[in-house]
Design a protein around this motif. Structure first.
Motif, short mmCIF file in Angstrom:
data_model
loop_
_atom_site.label_atom_id
_atom_site.label_comp_id
_atom_site.label_asym_id
_atom_site.label_seq_id
_atom_site.Cartn_x
_atom_site.Cartn_y
_atom_site.Cartn_z
N GLU A 136 20.94 15.51 -29.89
CA GLU A 136 19.76 16.25 -29.46
C GLU A 136 19.98 17.76 -29.37
O GLU A 136 19.01 18.52 -29.40
CB GLU A 136 19.31 15.73 -28.08
CG GLU A 136 18.89 14.27 -28.08
CD GLU A 136 17.71 14.00 -29.00
OE1 GLU A 136 16.84 14.89 -29.13
OE2 GLU A 136 17.66 12.91 -29.60
N ARG A 139 30.95 20.92 -22.08
CA ARG A 139 30.05 20.31 -21.11
C ARG A 139 30.83 19.59 -20.01
O ARG A 139 30.53 19.75 -18.82
CB ARG A 139 29.12 19.33 -21.84
CG ARG A 139 28.23 18.50 -20.94
CD ARG A 139 27.08 19.29 -20.38
NE ARG A 139 26.21 18.42 -19.58
CZ ARG A 139 25.02 18.76 -19.13
NH1 ARG A 139 24.53 19.96 -19.41
NH2 ARG A 139 24.30 17.93 -18.41
N GLN A 145 28.48 4.01 -21.05
CA GLN A 145 27.34 4.89 -20.84
C GLN A 145 27.72 6.36 -21.01
O GLN A 145 26.92 7.16 -21.49
CB GLN A 145 26.73 4.67 -19.45
CG GLN A 145 25.44 5.43 -19.22
CD GLN A 145 24.41 5.17 -20.30
OE1 GLN A 145 24.10 4.02 -20.61
NE2 GLN A 145 23.86 6.23 -20.89
N ASP A 146 28.95 6.71 -20.63
CA ASP A 146 29.39 8.09 -20.82
C ASP A 146 29.51 8.42 -22.30
O ASP A 146 29.19 9.54 -22.72
CB ASP A 146 30.74 8.31 -20.12
CG ASP A 146 30.61 8.24 -18.61
OD1 ASP A 146 29.50 8.47 -18.09
OD2 ASP A 146 31.62 7.96 -17.94
N VAL A 206 27.71 7.02 -24.69
CA VAL A 206 26.32 7.12 -25.17
C VAL A 206 25.73 8.48 -24.80
O VAL A 206 25.03 9.12 -25.59
CB VAL A 206 25.47 5.98 -24.60
CG1 VAL A 206 23.99 6.18 -24.93
CG2 VAL A 206 25.95 4.63 -25.14
N THR A 207 26.02 8.94 -23.58
CA THR A 207 25.51 10.24 -23.14
C THR A 207 26.05 11.36 -24.03
O THR A 207 25.31 12.26 -24.44
CB THR A 207 25.91 10.50 -21.68
OG1 THR A 207 25.31 9.50 -20.84
CG2 THR A 207 25.46 11.88 -21.22
N ALA A 208 27.34 11.31 -24.34
CA ALA A 208 27.94 12.34 -25.19
C ALA A 208 27.33 12.30 -26.59
O ALA A 208 27.09 13.35 -27.21
CB ALA A 208 29.44 12.16 -25.26
N GLN A 209 27.07 11.12 -27.10
CA GLN A 209 26.41 10.99 -28.40
C GLN A 209 25.03 11.63 -28.36
O GLN A 209 24.60 12.29 -29.32
CB GLN A 209 26.31 9.53 -28.80
CG GLN A 209 27.64 8.90 -29.17
CD GLN A 209 27.51 7.42 -29.48
OE1 GLN A 209 26.62 6.75 -28.98
NE2 GLN A 209 28.41 6.91 -30.31
N THR A 210 24.33 11.45 -27.26
CA THR A 210 23.00 12.05 -27.11
C THR A 210 23.09 13.57 -27.07
O THR A 210 22.24 14.26 -27.66
CB THR A 210 22.33 11.52 -25.82
OG1 THR A 210 22.26 10.10 -25.88
CG2 THR A 210 20.93 12.09 -25.67
N TRP A 211 24.09 14.11 -26.39
CA TRP A 211 24.27 15.57 -26.38
C TRP A 211 24.37 16.10 -27.81
O TRP A 211 23.74 17.09 -28.16
CB TRP A 211 25.56 15.94 -25.63
CG TRP A 211 25.52 15.68 -24.16
CD1 TRP A 211 24.42 15.50 -23.38
CD2 TRP A 211 26.65 15.58 -23.29
NE1 TRP A 211 24.79 15.30 -22.08
CE2 TRP A 211 26.15 15.34 -21.99
CE3 TRP A 211 28.03 15.66 -23.49
CZ2 TRP A 211 26.99 15.18 -20.89
CZ3 TRP A 211 28.87 15.50 -22.39
CH2 TRP A 211 28.36 15.27 -21.11
N LEU A 267 21.98 22.93 -23.25
CA LEU A 267 23.01 21.98 -22.82
C LEU A 267 24.20 22.68 -22.18
O LEU A 267 24.70 22.25 -21.14
CB LEU A 267 23.48 21.14 -24.01
CG LEU A 267 24.59 20.14 -23.73
CD1 LEU A 267 24.07 18.97 -22.90
CD2 LEU A 267 25.20 19.62 -25.04
#
Length: 316
Positions: free
Chosen positions: A268, A87, A257-258, A260-265, A145
């Motif tokens: 989800e 990603r 925040q980056d 957290v975003t990767a954790q969300t990828w 994704l």
């Protein structure tokens, strides 16, 4: 601020793990806190193969990796890192098949004793001992994704099938340092990087021979590598992470925040295939039915069986 990328379990159920015939392999590392340094590396740590006309005629750029072998969770962790890296680098991910744990255990007795060379065991497995990853993971969901393709066949066959592509081979061992998403920008981030600590995973020191030379020249001071700085402009068709090194790495972000975003990828987008979930639901309904007699379960790790306690002890 630099943040660790924490691995998020796919489904917290013993049933799914049993259906996959997998065992959580919790590895124990001897650690040693060190200071971070930036390595002296060539502009492009690549090894480009001879190129010729490839049947796809595509200018797609790919990312793939040597699976670590061993248990399902080791392979899952490598996949999670590969998804995040694909990603960030905007590349199509080529996912190798999954290796069941039991064949790996049988082969290990004939191969290297080092538990961190499980990737060599993986490479000995034939195609009929491997399971395409899109039979395990929901690739329809994951493809929302990233661009992703499941490979089939043995790993040597997979490598030969891509011999017409140009390659950038990357090997960064957890024995020598860690990955960050990018280099620091400004004094605040540079200060934060200077305060990073690293726990040397000494059992990984056998990996990545070229990096080991750099490590030893630096009086064994661990160092950082910056993913986007090093690889985002790579021209080769495929970036390939060698020696099972996408498992067990320490990957950090400059910004919270980056991370957290990767954790969300991961949370989800990486889900079990619907058929596996359906089978698990059926098993759960059967076990919880009104006329069910109930059940007991215990999870004993392989390392526990090799401890001072005998098999008979665990079965009491």
């Amino acid at each position: 601020m630099s943040r660790n990328l924490k691995h998020i379990p796919l489904l917290q159920t013993v049933l799914l793990l049993l259906l996959l015939l997998s065992t959580v392999c919790l590895l124990q590392f001897s650690t040693d806190t060190q200071t971070i340094r930036t390595p002296t590396l060539p502009d492009k740590p690549t090894e480009t193969s001879q190129t010729h006309k490839h049947p796809t005629q595509s200018r797609d750029r790919f990312l793939s990796y040597q699976p670590p072998g061993n248990g399902w969770n080791n392979q899952r962790i490598a996949l999670e890192h590969a998804v995040v890296f694909s990603r960030l680098l905007n590349r199509t991910l080529l996912v190798p098949p999954m290796a069941p744990h039991l064949p790996g255990k049988r082969y290990r007795g004939q191969g290297p004793n080092d538990p961190y060379t499980g990737y060599k065991v993986y490479n000995e497995l034939s195609s009929d001992q491997l399971i395409p990853m899109d039979s395990i993971i929901d690739f329809t969901r994951l493809s929302q994704l990233i661009q992703v393709r499941a490979s089939t066949g043995s790993h040597p066959e997979f490598l030969r099938s891509l011999s017409g592509l140009s390659w950038s081979r990357v090997c960064h061992s957890s024995g020598y340092g860690l990955w960050m998403d990018r280099s620091p920008r400004g004094e605040r981030e540079e200060e934060m990087v200077s305060f990073q600590t690293f726990h040397v995973m000494s059992d990984w020191l056998s990996k990545c021979s070229e990096e080991r030379k750099e490590f030893e020249r630096g009086v064994k001071r661990p160092f950082l590598r910056f993913l986007l700085d090093e690889l985002s402009e790579t021209e080769e068709d495929i970036i390939y992470f060698e020696e099972g090194t996408l498992f067990g790495i320490d990957f950090r972000f400059q910004e919270l925040q980056d991370a957290v975003t990767a954790q969300t990828w991961i949370a989800e987008s990486i889900k079990y295939h619907p058929q596996i979930v359906h089978i698990a639901d059926n098993v759960e309904r059967y076990l919880l039915a009104e006329n069910a007699k109930g059940y007991n379960a215990v999870h004993v790790r392989r390392n526990d069986r090799n401890s001072k306690y005998s098999k008979e002890f665990w079965l009491k």
